[in-house]
Motif scaffolding. Structure first.
Motif, PDB file in Angstrom:
ATOM      1  N   MET A   1       0.861  -1.163   0.000  1.00 58.19           N
ATOM      2  CA  MET A   1       0.000   0.000   0.000  1.00 58.19           C
ATOM      3  C   MET A   1       0.912   1.231   0.000  1.00 58.19           C
ATOM      4  SD  MET A   1      -2.934   1.178   2.748  1.00 58.19           S
ATOM      5  CE  MET A   1      -3.721  -0.385   2.798  1.00 58.19           C
ATOM      6  N   GLU A   3       1.962   5.371  -0.099  1.00 63.77           N
ATOM      7  CA  GLU A   3       1.733   6.557   0.742  1.00 63.77           C
ATOM      8  C   GLU A   3       0.488   7.313   0.298  1.00 63.77           C
ATOM      9  OE1 GLU A   3       2.858   9.067   3.915  1.00 63.77           O
ATOM     10  OE2 GLU A   3       3.807   7.210   3.289  1.00 63.77           O
ATOM     11  N   GLU A   5      -2.126   6.169  -1.258  1.00 58.45           N
ATOM     12  CA  GLU A   5      -3.333   5.389  -0.954  1.00 58.45           C
ATOM     13  C   GLU A   5      -3.715   5.526   0.520  1.00 58.45           C
ATOM     14  OE1 GLU A   5      -4.563   0.771  -1.210  1.00 58.45           O
ATOM     15  OE2 GLU A   5      -3.481   1.558  -2.956  1.00 58.45           O
ATOM     16  N   ARG A   6      -2.719   5.543   1.431  1.00 59.31           N
ATOM     17  CA  ARG A   6      -2.991   5.725   2.860  1.00 59.31           C
ATOM     18  C   ARG A   6      -3.589   7.101   3.134  1.00 59.31           C
ATOM     19  NH1 ARG A   6       1.742   2.360   4.661  1.00 59.31           N
ATOM     20  NH2 ARG A   6       3.013   4.123   4.048  1.00 59.31           N
ATOM     21  N   HIS A   7      -3.065   8.134   2.467  1.00 64.15           N
ATOM     22  CA  HIS A   7      -3.606   9.484   2.626  1.00 64.15           C
ATOM     23  C   HIS A   7      -5.055   9.549   2.142  1.00 64.15           C
ATOM     24  CE1 HIS A   7      -0.142  11.511   4.188  1.00 64.15           C
ATOM     25  NE2 HIS A   7       0.634  11.084   3.189  1.00 64.15           N
ATOM     26  N   GLN A   9      -7.197   7.026   2.062  1.00 62.35           N
ATOM     27  CA  GLN A   9      -8.014   6.301   3.041  1.00 62.35           C
ATOM     28  C   GLN A   9      -8.257   7.150   4.285  1.00 62.35           C
ATOM     29  OE1 GLN A   9      -5.904   2.648   3.724  1.00 62.35           O
ATOM     30  NE2 GLN A   9      -7.025   1.546   2.114  1.00 62.35           N
ATOM     31  N   LEU A  10      -7.223   7.838   4.749  1.00 58.03           N
ATOM     32  CA  LEU A  10      -7.355   8.699   5.916  1.00 58.03           C
ATOM     33  C   LEU A  10      -8.347   9.841   5.638  1.00 58.03           C
ATOM     34  CD1 LEU A  10      -6.499   9.314   8.791  1.00 58.03           C
ATOM     35  CD2 LEU A  10      -4.595  10.641   7.879  1.00 58.03           C
TER      36      LEU A  10
END
Length: 149
Positions: A1, A3, A5-7, A9-10
């Motif tokens: 995953m 960086e 994609e994490r942003h 999702q957040l």
């Protein structure tokens, strides 16, 4: 995953939380029975606080002898308060207002809030007459009227 994609999702999580919060907040406001969800002690404190605020704004220290009284009825919270000025508080115990409150509550429960207020005012007047008898120089310094908010 990655960086990015994490942003994403957040950010999506924050948006969903905000939507849930707004939905709950406005959902409770629209509920006709939302008062049932508020504990009785909290409702009582709110009504007392509003009664004291209105008394301070409209009647406190506005009579020469400091004998103003406010009968505050909140039909939404099913609560009532009697707030008295400092001269009355010095001579009259708070428990004395019980008869006035009982008269008010009995008539309100019977579907006659106006009759309950009239009976309560009569009982309040009797208490005041006992402790502060009318003199020849007395004059009515406060309006005797219903203020509906």
């Amino acid at each position: 995953m990655g960086e990015a994609e994490r942003h994403l999702q957040l950010a999506l999580l924050v948006v969903v939380q905000a939507l849930v919060f707004l939905g709950v907040r406005f959902g409770f406001e629209a509920l006709p029975m939302r008062g049932v969800l508020i504990p009785g002690a909290v409702r009582g404190r709110r009504v007392r606080r509003r009664a004291v605020q209105f008394f301070k704004a409209s009647a406190e220290k506005r009579t020469a002898a400091r004998v103003g009284v406010l009968l505050y009825v909140s039909l939404a919270e099913h609560r009532a308060e009697i707030v008295a000025d400092e001269a009355i508080l010095a001579k009259v115990e708070e428990g004395v207002w019980g008869e006035a409150m009982v008269a008010l509550v009995d008539k309100v429960r019977a579907g006659d809030p106006a009759g309950g207020m009239a009976d309560a005012v009569t009982r309040i007047g009797a208490v005041l007459t006992t402790h502060f008898p009318k003199t020849a120089t007395d004059q009515n310094e406060l309006p005797d009227r219903l203020i509906e908010l």
